[in-house]
Motif scaffolding. Structure first.
Motif, short mmCIF file in Angstrom:
data_model
loop_
_atom_site.label_atom_id
_atom_site.label_comp_id
_atom_site.label_asym_id
_atom_site.label_seq_id
_atom_site.Cartn_x
_atom_site.Cartn_y
_atom_site.Cartn_z
N MET A 1 0.83 -1.20 0.00
CA MET A 1 0.00 0.00 0.00
C MET A 1 0.87 1.25 0.00
O MET A 1 2.01 1.26 0.44
N ARG A 2 0.31 2.32 -0.49
CA ARG A 2 0.92 3.65 -0.45
C ARG A 2 0.48 4.29 0.87
O ARG A 2 -0.72 4.45 1.13
N LEU A 3 1.44 4.62 1.72
CA LEU A 3 1.16 5.07 3.08
C LEU A 3 1.55 6.52 3.30
O LEU A 3 2.56 7.00 2.76
N VAL A 4 0.80 7.21 4.14
CA VAL A 4 1.21 8.47 4.75
C VAL A 4 1.26 8.22 6.25
O VAL A 4 0.23 7.87 6.86
N PHE A 5 2.44 8.35 6.84
CA PHE A 5 2.63 8.06 8.27
C PHE A 5 2.49 9.34 9.08
O PHE A 5 3.09 10.36 8.75
N GLU A 26 4.93 1.46 0.67
CA GLU A 26 5.73 2.65 0.38
C GLU A 26 5.27 3.78 1.29
O GLU A 26 4.09 4.14 1.29
N VAL A 27 6.21 4.33 2.08
CA VAL A 27 5.89 5.51 2.88
C VAL A 27 6.10 6.73 1.99
O VAL A 27 7.23 7.18 1.77
N ALA A 28 5.00 7.25 1.46
CA ALA A 28 5.08 8.34 0.49
C ALA A 28 5.31 9.69 1.15
O ALA A 28 5.89 10.60 0.54
N ALA A 29 4.85 9.85 2.39
CA ALA A 29 5.02 11.12 3.10
C ALA A 29 4.80 10.89 4.59
O ALA A 29 4.26 9.86 5.01
N VAL A 30 5.24 11.86 5.37
CA VAL A 30 5.06 11.84 6.82
C VAL A 30 4.34 13.12 7.23
O VAL A 30 4.64 14.20 6.74
N VAL A 31 3.38 12.97 8.15
CA VAL A 31 2.69 14.12 8.75
C VAL A 31 3.14 14.22 10.20
O VAL A 31 3.12 13.21 10.93
N THR A 32 3.55 15.40 10.62
CA THR A 32 4.05 15.57 11.98
C THR A 32 3.69 16.95 12.48
O THR A 32 3.24 17.81 11.71
N ARG A 33 3.85 17.18 13.77
CA ARG A 33 3.56 18.49 14.34
C ARG A 33 4.62 19.50 13.90
O ARG A 33 5.76 19.13 13.61
N LEU A 75 -2.56 16.18 0.76
CA LEU A 75 -2.87 14.80 1.15
C LEU A 75 -3.64 14.11 0.04
O LEU A 75 -3.35 12.94 -0.31
N ARG A 76 -4.59 14.80 -0.54
CA ARG A 76 -5.36 14.21 -1.65
C ARG A 76 -4.47 13.97 -2.86
O ARG A 76 -4.64 12.97 -3.58
N GLU A 77 -3.52 14.87 -3.11
CA GLU A 77 -2.61 14.69 -4.24
C GLU A 77 -1.74 13.44 -4.06
O GLU A 77 -1.50 12.70 -5.01
N ILE A 78 -1.29 13.21 -2.84
CA ILE A 78 -0.46 12.02 -2.56
C ILE A 78 -1.29 10.75 -2.73
O ILE A 78 -0.79 9.73 -3.21
N GLY A 79 -2.55 10.81 -2.33
CA GLY A 79 -3.45 9.68 -2.53
C GLY A 79 -3.08 8.42 -1.78
O GLY A 79 -2.95 7.35 -2.38
N PRO A 80 -2.93 8.49 -0.45
CA PRO A 80 -2.55 7.28 0.30
C PRO A 80 -3.68 6.26 0.32
O PRO A 80 -4.86 6.60 0.34
N ASP A 81 -3.27 4.98 0.33
CA ASP A 81 -4.24 3.90 0.55
C ASP A 81 -4.62 3.81 2.02
O ASP A 81 -5.75 3.48 2.36
N CYS A 82 -3.65 4.10 2.88
CA CYS A 82 -3.86 3.99 4.33
C CYS A 82 -2.91 4.96 5.02
O CYS A 82 -1.84 5.30 4.48
#
Length: 318
Positions: A1-5, A26-33, A75-82
């Motif tokens: 899956m394509r992931l955003v962590f 695949e970790v496509a991106a990370v969201v953090t504070r 986030l929508r552009e990256i299109g994560p599966d999960c």
């Protein structure tokens, strides 16, 4: 899956590493504070998760609020599966929850539905739980109430601090989160609703919560010290200044000492010998091991007592 962590503190890094190492995702991106000020210079410093992602060349998103339109658009552009989550530190709005097809899956450091909230490990130690663990569940708008994918258990050791237990759970939970992603991807794992019984809440431990009540039994004092280590740190007041209590000697030692001396020590009162410092509680005295005076580094309690020239009958305030 394509992931955003999504994650922020050091405790989230093992899970990020496990997902980066996975050959199935695949970790496509990370969201953090957003970066926070730290250190004596109060410089802006990226979170541990952001630093780890940058080392791997992974895109890092730092929205001030997860409902910011710029963040949602990206986030929508990256299109994560999960979107796996570990200690991100902000509430996710419905508009963000709806982006990944498989939702946002949280790794929570308790055996849900026990200890829903921001400080599950601290509350488990305060309650004297003998067993802890980690849970993966599908995030919904309620507080840690979503259906569960999997759990891993971890025994609570007699001298565990929150830091000790959380470190073990971070690594055990990392494997659980990676396995959860595998099960969601291949369709072998289905989330099961949490039971209605056994719900308990674990709100953030405030600095005031960490103040030691010396009239409480020794067992309670010991739990407060261990639950609040390393943060926010249990504390008391001596001569008008805050003193952090970093650790106590094992209770078995002080119980034996109290029984053999036969001396009753009033709650909060100090007894200083050449190599030890005892303080009275609501049951029997406990021995201080490490303390930290205001504005100073941690030191052995005996060294602190020698430098403080403690008079007979002196004690902690409150």
């Amino acid at each position: 899956m394509r992931l955003v962590f999504a994650g922020t503190p050091e405790v989230a890094v093992p899970a990020l590493d496990a997902l980066i190492a996975s050959e199935r995702h695949e970790v496509a991106a990370v969201v953090t504070r957003p970066d926070a000020r730290a250190g004596r210079g109060r410089r802006l410093v990226p979170s541990p998760v952001a630093q780890r992602a940058q080392e791997e060349g992974i895109e890092v998103l730092k929205p001030a609020r997860p409902r910011d339109e710029d963040f949602l658009t990206r986030l929508r552009e990256i299109g994560p599966d999960c979107a796996p989550v570990v200690a991100y530190g902000a509430l996710l709005p419905r508009v963000a929850l709806d982006v990944p097809a498989q939702g946002w899956v949280n790794l929570h450091f308790s055996l849900l539905p026990a200890w829903r909230g921001a400080a599950p490990v601290q509350h488990a130690l305060l309650a004297g739980d003998e067993m802890s663990g980690a849970t993966t569940f599908l995030i919904e708008e309620g507080l840690d109430s979503g259906p569960v994918y999997g759990v891993v258990t971890e025994e609570v050791r007699p001298r565990d601090t929150s830091g000790d237990l959380l470190t073990r759970l971070a690594f055990a939970g990392a494997g659980l989160l990676a396995a959860t992603m595998d099960g969601i991807e291949d369709g072998t794992l289905q989330a099961v609703p949490q039971p209605e019984e056994g719900i308990s809440l674990a709100p953030k431990i405030s600095v005031e919560d960490a103040r030691i009540d010396w009239t409480a039994p020794a067992l309670r004092v010991d739990r407060v010290v261990r639950a609040c280590a390393p943060a926010p740190g249990a504390w008391t007041v001596f001569r008008g200044e805050r003193l952090k209590v970093r650790s106590l000697a094992p209770l078995s030692t002080t119980v034996t000492a109290a029984a053999t001396s036969g001396e009753e020590v009033p709650a909060g009162e100090l007894r200083v010998s050449k190599n030890a410092v005892h303080v009275g509680t609501g049951s029997h005295p406990v021995e201080l091991e490490w303390v930290q005076p205001q504005g100073k580094k941690p030191m052995r309690a005996a060294d602190w007592a020698r430098g403080s020239r403690i008079d007979e009958g002196a004690g902690f305030e409150g």
